[in-house]
Design an enzyme around this catalytic site. Structure first.
Site, PDB file in Angstrom:
ATOM      1  N   GLY A  44      -2.432  -1.072  12.987  1.00 20.06           N
ATOM      2  CA  GLY A  44      -1.605  -1.028  12.107  1.00 20.06           C
ATOM      3  C   GLY A  44      -2.014   1.044  11.314  1.00 20.06           C
ATOM      4  O   GLY A  44      -1.441   1.791  10.782  1.00 20.06           O
ATOM      5  N   GLY A  45      -3.113   2.256  12.337  1.00 22.32           N
ATOM      6  CA  GLY A  45      -3.079   3.053  12.065  1.00 22.32           C
ATOM      7  C   GLY A  45      -3.932   4.068  10.540  1.00 22.32           C
ATOM      8  O   GLY A  45      -3.787   3.032   9.472  1.00 22.32           O
ATOM      9  N   GLY A 183       3.011  21.014   1.686  1.00 18.95           N
ATOM     10  CA  GLY A 183       4.179  20.341   2.143  1.00 18.95           C
ATOM     11  C   GLY A 183       4.268  19.161   0.613  1.00 18.95           C
ATOM     12  O   GLY A 183       3.371  18.926   0.321  1.00 18.95           O
ATOM     13  N   HIS A 430      26.048  -2.282 -11.395  1.00 23.77           N
ATOM     14  CA  HIS A 430      25.624  -0.949 -12.935  1.00 23.77           C
ATOM     15  C   HIS A 430      25.739  -2.265 -13.644  1.00 23.77           C
ATOM     16  O   HIS A 430      25.712  -3.218 -13.851  1.00 23.77           O
ATOM     17  CB  HIS A 430      27.020  -0.921 -13.621  1.00 23.77           C
ATOM     18  CG  HIS A 430      27.460  -0.423 -14.899  1.00 23.77           C
ATOM     19  ND1 HIS A 430      26.866   0.893 -14.721  1.00 23.77           N
ATOM     20  CD2 HIS A 430      26.910  -1.150 -15.626  1.00 23.77           C
ATOM     21  CE1 HIS A 430      26.953   0.839 -16.346  1.00 23.77           C
ATOM     22  NE2 HIS A 430      27.301   0.022 -16.860  1.00 23.77           N
TER      23      HIS A 430
END
Length: 454
Positions: A44-45, A183, A430
């Site tokens: 999964g890193g 960032g 909606h």
């Protein structure tokens, strides 16, 4: 660790078990190839274990706390609301562990050989692993991702100076936090911890989210200021003395934790690329063509390791494409747009560009005119749609709660070459936030229903 009996040669070798790598492996197996994947840490890193999933888990928890504390306006009184950081930590870790096990199960189900260790290319057709295993391959995919970029003078010590991964693995809530970088990682971290009670300072070389539309950023800044976050604009960190960050304007920040979040660097060292024909560009990214092949044609590369945008969903798509190319299919990575989301408050989601030029017009609808936003007290936001002279959609920006879910409509519109009229004529349910997308499109024709431009 090897899950099965590894053959001497596989059709597809994948280096890296992150979201791009395991997707490439699974797609390769689906196409009938024998596949081996080498991962040095967790399946999964970074995304599943250290970045995307953990950060959004903690953001959700911080949002719940903030909503509880601000619920009096809805007639709900809650006293003494607080977070137990140990329980929060256990939940965060449990989410990653569950997803990691899920990836391991999928690999096993697809008969993919999972090898734990550091992979190195011995040649253009062979991989050696640090655990002593070696095997040949017909095609390989480099999916090693990236790692937090370092900043001179602010070396990670795991205690005072940490990277974003460590900041998402705290089992306590710090009193103070200084974040170097401006960032999306810095903004998300800063806001989530500020909502939990941490005093946050952000050091920005120019300003936060400087690459984003400033109409959107202005609303995020407004919320950050309300949370007590101090943004030090136009300054650089010059030195670290103990827990004190010295800045270029001669001011300083004393903080319990210093988080360095100045970007990402491609992970390419130690891979033995010198034993192949794979080439790197001047920034250290692996060079590839539209077919994701490197200069060594049987070795492909995907995800962060090949450059911007360094986003998990780009790696996932490239993982699919790379496996299909390796199987012999005549396909290319030709997506027109990679949507991006900042999980701030409000969220910013963008697909394409909303910059106005002589050939591109931009229409805008404010959330202050949207029923659901008014009902939920989330009126800070808007939708912008950019379109050309033929009405073809070129970009969409959504600043709203749930913008992350809404932006996929925009990405699909751009990929399909849809027009702004197509969006305007599509019925949106909606009451939802997505109605703002339709209203923005209708405004382009001078017929917005719930907003009067005058």
């Amino acid at each position: 660790m090897v899950m099965g009996s590894l053959p001497e040669r596989v059709d597809l070798a994948v280096v890296g078990g992150g979201v791009g790598g395991y997707v490439a492996a699974i797609r390769g197996a689906e196409l009938g190839m024998s596949v081996a994947i080498v991962e040095k840490e967790k399946m999964g890193g970074h995304c599943l274990n250290y970045a995307c999933i953990p950060s959004k888990t903690l953001i959700h928890i911080s949002d719940i706390l903030e909503e509880i504390k601000g619920s009096a306006k809805f007639g709900i009184s809650v006293e003494g609301a607080r977070i137990d950081p140990k329980i929060m930590y256990n939940w965060r870790m449990g989410v990653s562990e569950k997803l990691e096990k899920g990836v391991e199960f999928l690999c096993k189900a697809h008969k993919i050989e999972v090898i734990k260790g550091n992979a190195s290319f011995a040649s253009s057709t062979q991989i050696q692993v640090s655990n002593g295993v070696s095997f040949d391959f017909k095609n390989a995919v480099i999916a090693t991702g990236s790692e937090p970029a370092k900043l001179g003078g602010f070396d990670f010590d795991g205690k005072t100076v940490i990277d974003y991964k460590k900041a998402l693995m705290l089992d306590y809530i710090p009193h103070t936090m200084a974040i170097i970088g401006a960032g999306y990682v810095a903004v998300e971290l800063g806001m989530l911890y500020a909502k939990m009670g941490t005093k946050v300072d952000i050091v920005a070389r120019s300003d936060i989210l400087s690459r984003f539309d400033q109409d959107a950023v202005a609303l995020v800044k407004k919320r950050m200021e309300a949370l007590g976050i101090k943004i030090h604009r136009g300054v650089l960190p010059t030195a670290l003395e103990g827990n004190t960050v010295k800045l270029s304007d001669n001011s300083e920040i004393e903080s319990e934790l210093i988080v360095v979040a100045v970007g990402l660097s491609p992970f390419t060292y130690g891979l033995g690329l010198e034993n192949t024909k794979v080439k790197l560009d001047e920034k250290g990214f692996v060079k590839v063509g539209a077919d994701l092949r490197t200069d060594d044609t049987n070795i492909l590369a995907i995800g962060d390791v090949i450059g911007e945008p360094m986003l998990a969903h780009k790696a996932i798509r490239q993982g699919v494409v790379a496996a299909e190319i390796a199987s012999g299919q005549a396909t290319r990575y030709e997506n027109k747009v990679v949507p991006a989301v900042v999980f701030s408050t409000p969220e910013i989601a963008i697909a394409g560009s909303v910059a106005q030029t002589k050939d591109v017009k931009v229409t805008k609808f404010p959330l202050s005119a949207l029923g659901r936003a008014i009902a939920l007290d989330t009126e800070d936001g808007f939708v912008k749609i950019a379109y050309d002279e033929e009405g073809v959609v070129k970009g969409v920006e959504i600043v709203s709660q749930d913008a992350n879910a809404m932006i996929s409509e925009a990405a699909l519109a751009i990929e399909m070459g849809a027009t702004i009229e197509d969006i305007a004529d599509t019925i949106h349910p909606h009451p939802t936030y997505s109605e703002a997308v339709q209203e923005a499109a209708e405004a382009a024709f001078g017929k917005p229903v719930h907003f009067f431009y005058g």
